[in-house]
Enzyme design. Structure first.
Site, PDB file in Angstrom:
ATOM      1  N   ARG A 141      -7.866  -3.987  -3.391  1.00 57.40           N
ATOM      2  CA  ARG A 141      -7.303  -2.859  -4.157  1.00 57.40           C
ATOM      3  C   ARG A 141      -8.211  -2.582  -5.353  1.00 57.40           C
ATOM      4  NH1 ARG A 141      -2.345  -2.583  -1.809  1.00 57.40           N
ATOM      5  NH2 ARG A 141      -1.685  -4.557  -0.893  1.00 57.40           N
TER       6      ARG A 141
ATOM      7  N   CYS B  52       0.827  -1.217   0.000  1.00 63.41           N
ATOM      8  CA  CYS B  52       0.000   0.000   0.000  1.00 63.41           C
ATOM      9  C   CYS B  52       0.857   1.261   0.000  1.00 63.41           C
ATOM     10  CB  CYS B  52      -0.932   0.020   1.218  1.00 63.41           C
ATOM     11  SG  CYS B  52      -2.088  -1.349   1.244  1.00 63.41           S
TER      12      CYS B  52
HETATM   13  C1  BEZ Z   1       0.434  -4.570   1.855  1.00 60.16           C
HETATM   14  O1  BEZ Z   1       1.615  -4.904   1.851  1.00 60.16           O
HETATM   15  O2  BEZ Z   1       0.064  -3.477   1.458  1.00 60.16           O
HETATM   16  C2  BEZ Z   1      -0.577  -5.546   2.364  1.00 60.16           C
HETATM   17  C3  BEZ Z   1      -0.349  -6.891   2.181  1.00 60.16           C
HETATM   18  C4  BEZ Z   1      -1.281  -7.802   2.645  1.00 60.16           C
HETATM   19  C5  BEZ Z   1      -2.423  -7.348   3.297  1.00 60.16           C
HETATM   20  C6  BEZ Z   1      -2.649  -6.001   3.454  1.00 60.16           C
HETATM   21  C7  BEZ Z   1      -1.723  -5.092   2.982  1.00 60.16           C
END
Ligand code: BEZ
Length: 220
Positions: free
Chosen positions: A132, A55
C-alpha cells in the site's frame, strides 16, 4: 530469484526526485502519466488486490472523499497488479453493493511495469502484490512525500489529506508544520540564518516564541 536480488533491481523514487513517467492501461483508458499530472498535484497509490476487504475500504475512502482532493487541485490514480477486467468488475461490484463509485483511474499493472518503477513491489512483504504505497507528486512532477503500508494495515484518509494540505500550505506560505499540525493551527516560521535575523526574531513580539529558532504564527 532470491529476495535480496529482487530488492537490488527495484527502483525506488525518493522525495525530491522527478516522478517517473509511464503510459498505462487504466479504468479510464490509456493514460500517459506526465500528461495526467500536468499542472496538478497527483496522489498515486497502490493496493495489493481487487476484491479484498482492506483494499475495498481504502478505495471506497478515496472515492468518498474525492471532492476534497478536487478542492486541493489533486488528481487521484490507483494501481494494482490486476487485469482491467478485474478492476471493472470490482468497481461495478462495489457500486452495486454500496453505491460508492471509484471515479478515478485505476492502473491495470499486470506486467508490473509501474509498480517496479515506483518501488511498490516489496518482495519480502509479497512477491507479486503491490504494497500500500502513496506518492504525493506536485505540479512540477516532483515526489514530495511517500507512504508505504504493509498488506494487513489500511491507510488513514485523514492523514493522507492532512499531509497533502500541509505540503501545499508549506509551499504557499514558506512555513513548516509542527507535530500533529491540523488545518487552522499555528505554523512554524523558518528559523533565522544570521545573527542579525536572530536579534530581529528575538525582538519580534508579534509571533509566539519558544526561542529564536522556534517561533509560530497564525496563518491569515
Ligand atoms: C486486503 O484485505 O485488502 C488484503 C489483505 C491481505 C492481502 C491482500 C489484500
Amino acid at each position: 530469484m532470491e529476495n535480496t536480488e529482487l530488492n537490488k533491481v527495484t527502483q525506488m523514487p525518493r522525495i525530491g526526485d522527478l516522478a517517473p513517467d509511464f503510459e498505462a492501461m487504466t479504468t479510464k483508458g490509456i493514460i500517459k502519466f506526465s500528461e495526467y499530472a500536468k499542472d496538478n498535484w497527483v496522489v498515486l497509490f497502490s493496493h495489493p488486490a481487487d476484491f479484498t476487504p482492506v483494499c475495498t475500504t481504502e478505495m471506497s475512502g478515496f472515492a468518498q472523499r474525492k471532492a476534497e482532493f478536487d478542492k486541493l487541485n489533486t488528481r487521484l490514480i490507483g494501481l494494482s497488479i490486476d487485469s482491467i477486467h478485474s478492476h471493472l468488475a470490482w468497481v461495478n461490484n462495489v457500486r452495486e453493493n454500496t453505491g460508492v463509485y471509484f471515479d478515478f483511474p485505476i492502473i491495470a499493472d499486470l506486467d508490473m511495469k509501474v509498480s517496479k518503477l515506483y518501488g511498490m513491489l516489496q518482495p519480502n512483504e509479497h512477491e507479486t502484490a503491490a504494497v500500500r504505497a502513496v506518492f504525493f507528486i506536485d505540479p512540477e512532477r516532483k515526489v514530495r512525500l511517500i507512504m508505504y503500508y504493509p498488506l494487513n494495515v489500511g491507510r488513514n484518509m485523514n492523514e493522507i489529506l492532512r499531509v497533502l494540505e500541509a505540503l501545499q500550505i508549506s509551499d504557499k506560505h514558506k512555513v513548516a508544520l509542527p507535530l500533529d499540525w491540523q488545518k487552522g493551527d499555528k505554523v512554524i516560521i523558518p528559523p533565522p540564518k544570521t545573527l542579525e535575523e536572530m536579534d530581529e526574531r528575538l525582538a519580534d513580539d508579534s509571533v509566539e516564541k519558544t526561542d529564536f529558532y522556534l517561533a509560530k504564527k497564525e496563518l491569515v
